[in-house]
Design a protein around this motif. Structure first.
Motif, mmCIF file in Angstrom:
data_model
loop_
_atom_site.group_PDB
_atom_site.id
_atom_site.type_symbol
_atom_site.label_atom_id
_atom_site.label_comp_id
_atom_site.label_asym_id
_atom_site.label_seq_id
_atom_site.Cartn_x
_atom_site.Cartn_y
_atom_site.Cartn_z
ATOM 1 N N GLU A 66 1.938 15.129 11.721
ATOM 2 C CA GLU A 66 1.086 14.957 10.538
ATOM 3 C C GLU A 66 1.843 14.250 9.410
ATOM 4 O O GLU A 66 3.073 14.376 9.302
ATOM 5 C CB GLU A 66 0.593 16.327 10.064
ATOM 6 N N PHE A 67 1.087 13.501 8.618
ATOM 7 C CA PHE A 67 1.656 12.694 7.547
ATOM 8 C C PHE A 67 1.058 13.071 6.197
ATOM 9 O O PHE A 67 -0.064 13.574 6.130
ATOM 10 C CB PHE A 67 1.403 11.202 7.829
ATOM 11 N N ASP A 68 1.787 12.784 5.131
ATOM 12 C CA ASP A 68 1.306 12.958 3.768
ATOM 13 C C ASP A 68 0.360 11.790 3.481
ATOM 14 O O ASP A 68 0.779 10.646 3.420
ATOM 15 C CB ASP A 68 2.505 12.925 2.798
ATOM 16 N N ASP A 69 -0.920 12.092 3.361
ATOM 17 C CA ASP A 69 -1.925 11.020 3.175
ATOM 18 C C ASP A 69 -2.506 11.076 1.758
ATOM 19 O O ASP A 69 -3.677 10.775 1.547
ATOM 20 C CB ASP A 69 -3.049 11.155 4.213
ATOM 21 N N SER A 70 -1.643 11.457 0.786
ATOM 22 C CA SER A 70 -2.130 11.588 -0.605
ATOM 23 C C SER A 70 -2.138 10.252 -1.353
ATOM 24 O O SER A 70 -2.616 10.172 -2.472
ATOM 25 C CB SER A 70 -1.237 12.578 -1.365
ATOM 26 N N ASP A 71 -1.565 9.193 -0.683
ATOM 27 C CA ASP A 71 -1.666 7.845 -1.277
ATOM 28 C C ASP A 71 -1.577 6.813 -0.165
ATOM 29 O O ASP A 71 -1.601 7.164 1.013
ATOM 30 C CB ASP A 71 -0.554 7.632 -2.329
ATOM 31 N N ASP A 72 -1.483 5.518 -0.538
ATOM 32 C CA ASP A 72 -1.548 4.432 0.445
ATOM 33 C C ASP A 72 -0.182 3.968 0.926
ATOM 34 O O ASP A 72 0.004 2.788 1.250
ATOM 35 C CB ASP A 72 -2.320 3.239 -0.139
ATOM 36 N N ARG A 73 0.786 4.892 1.017
ATOM 37 C CA ARG A 73 2.129 4.466 1.457
ATOM 38 C C ARG A 73 2.132 4.038 2.927
ATOM 39 O O ARG A 73 2.783 3.079 3.307
ATOM 40 C CB ARG A 73 3.141 5.602 1.265
ATOM 41 N N SER A 74 1.430 4.816 3.792
ATOM 42 C CA SER A 74 1.409 4.487 5.232
ATOM 43 C C SER A 74 -0.018 4.138 5.621
ATOM 44 O O SER A 74 -0.877 5.021 5.702
ATOM 45 C CB SER A 74 1.887 5.694 6.045
ATOM 46 N N VAL A 75 -0.291 2.845 5.808
ATOM 47 C CA VAL A 75 -1.662 2.407 6.090
ATOM 48 C C VAL A 75 -1.715 1.391 7.223
ATOM 49 O O VAL A 75 -0.726 0.736 7.548
ATOM 50 C CB VAL A 75 -2.316 1.760 4.837
ATOM 51 N N ILE A 76 -2.923 1.287 7.798
ATOM 52 C CA ILE A 76 -3.258 0.183 8.711
ATOM 53 C C ILE A 76 -4.278 -0.676 7.987
ATOM 54 O O ILE A 76 -5.148 -0.145 7.270
ATOM 55 C CB ILE A 76 -3.823 0.692 10.057
ATOM 56 N N GLN A 77 -4.143 -1.994 8.097
ATOM 57 C CA GLN A 77 -5.140 -2.885 7.510
ATOM 58 C C GLN A 77 -5.267 -4.151 8.336
ATOM 59 O O GLN A 77 -4.507 -4.366 9.270
ATOM 60 C CB GLN A 77 -4.814 -3.196 6.042
ATOM 61 N N GLY A 78 -6.306 -4.962 7.978
ATOM 62 C CA GLY A 78 -6.549 -6.197 8.724
ATOM 63 C C GLY A 78 -7.401 -5.890 9.950
ATOM 64 O O GLY A 78 -8.102 -4.867 9.991
ATOM 65 N N GLY A 79 -7.305 -6.740 10.934
ATOM 66 C CA GLY A 79 -8.130 -6.559 12.133
ATOM 67 C C GLY A 79 -9.601 -6.509 11.733
ATOM 68 O O GLY A 79 -10.046 -7.317 10.932
ATOM 69 N N PRO A 80 -10.342 -5.534 12.255
ATOM 70 C CA PRO A 80 -11.769 -5.399 11.900
ATOM 71 C C PRO A 80 -11.995 -4.609 10.616
ATOM 72 O O PRO A 80 -13.129 -4.393 10.214
ATOM 73 C CB PRO A 80 -12.319 -4.607 13.095
ATOM 74 N N LEU A 81 -10.913 -4.198 9.957
ATOM 75 C CA LEU A 81 -11.034 -3.264 8.825
ATOM 76 C C LEU A 81 -11.219 -4.014 7.503
ATOM 77 O O LEU A 81 -10.503 -4.994 7.253
ATOM 78 C CB LEU A 81 -9.794 -2.366 8.752
ATOM 79 N N GLU A 82 -12.152 -3.485 6.663
ATOM 80 C CA GLU A 82 -12.387 -4.139 5.356
ATOM 81 C C GLU A 82 -11.464 -3.590 4.281
ATOM 82 O O GLU A 82 -11.308 -4.168 3.219
ATOM 83 C CB GLU A 82 -13.852 -3.914 4.949
ATOM 84 N N HIS A 83 -10.905 -2.406 4.522
ATOM 85 C CA HIS A 83 -10.007 -1.799 3.531
ATOM 86 C C HIS A 83 -8.793 -1.245 4.268
ATOM 87 O O HIS A 83 -8.826 -1.119 5.483
ATOM 88 C CB HIS A 83 -10.718 -0.631 2.826
#
Ligand SMILES: NS(=O)(=O)c1ccc(O)c(NC(=O)NCCc2ccccn2)c1
Ligand SMILES: [Zn+2]
Length: 258
Positions: A66-83
């Protein structure tokens, strides 16, 4: 509750989770020749740099980091994703000795295991729970594991498994960067699907990497020392074959990155 056994397994889930017979269920069998090449699909970008891992746990269904998801430090973006979608956890699905164990299959062929990196749309929703019921709420990156040589970094996880043998156990697991579990190519297939475990919410944009990572049979065998049961239960059941088989594609197409 639900499980992967004869009486509580995938074929019985529909009795308590009606979504099981829905129109966008996962996993599916991916047929590469029938996937639509879509040049509008951008490359996947994984910003896992400032890693935010917290703990590793046995939740009675899989082993989850599990990860700390309280901000956008670890994200996936691009591909089919709009955000950008925030990394919340990753976990695995695997088979028994020498049997298949992945959830998605490719032209009818399964892999030994499948890694799921689970992300949620923190741009539109306040919590994972809220996102997990929205049609664009989650993005799960699926990575196949095939048997071969030892994986250089998997021991960072398998060395911790003896400490989370039983359901309900968890230990600190800080500073783990899941980038070390990625294959060299980020080419992918993508389609609209669901959670592959109850509650089976139809809220997942699936991104399945074409290139598997390679792990050894010995390393994968370490996962099978885990137990589905808690230490108190006298029914000891080895954690294996915790995968749902492919579901009907129905009115969906799979798109392919270039
Ligand atoms: N297997 S999957 O589709 O990537 C996935 C991703 C996020 C999830 O929350 C789930 N399912 C889920 O959380 N079900 C509630 C009980 C449970 C099952 C498995 C792992 C953690 N928790 C499945
Ligand atoms: Zn999963």
């Amino acid at each position: 509750s639900w499980g992967y056994g004869k009486d509580d397994g995938p074929s019985a889930w529909h009795t308590h989770y009606p979504a099981a017979k829905g129109s966008r269920q996962s996993p599916i069998d991916i047929i590469p020749d029938e996937a639509r090449r879509d040049s509008s699909l951008r490359p996947i970008f994984l910003g896992y740099d400032r890693c935010t891992s917290l703990n590793i746990a046995n939740n009675g269904h899989s082993v989850v980091v599990e990860f700390d998801d309280s901000d956008d430090r670890s994200v996936i973006q691009g591909g089919p994703l709009e955000h950008p979608y925030r990394l919340k956890q990753f976990h695995f699905h695997w088979g028994g000795k020498g049997c298949e164990g992945s959830e998605h299959t490719v032209a009818g062929v399964g892999y030994a295991s499948e890694l799921h990196l689970v992300h949620w749309n923190g741009y539109k929703y306040k919590t994972f729970e809220e996102a997990s019921t929205a049609p664009d709420g989650l993005a799960v990156l699926g990575i196949f594991l095939e048997l071969g040589d030892d994986h250089r970094w998997l021991p960072m996880i398998t060395d911790a498994l003896y400490m989370v043998k039983f359901k309900g156990s968890a230990i600190d697991f800080k500073g783990f960067n899941p980038k070390c579990l990625l294959p060299s190519s980020l080419h992918y297939w993508t389609y609209l699907g669901s959670l592959t475990t109850p509650p089976l919410h139809e809220s997942v944009i699936w991104i399945v990497l074409k290139e598997p990572i390679v792990v050894s049979d010995k390393q994968l065998g370490m996962f099978r020392m885990l137990q589905f049961n808690s230490e108190e239960e006298n029914q000891r059941t080895r954690m294996e074959n915790n995968f749902r088989p492919p579901q009907p594609l129905k009115d969906r197409i799979v798109r392919s990155s270039n």
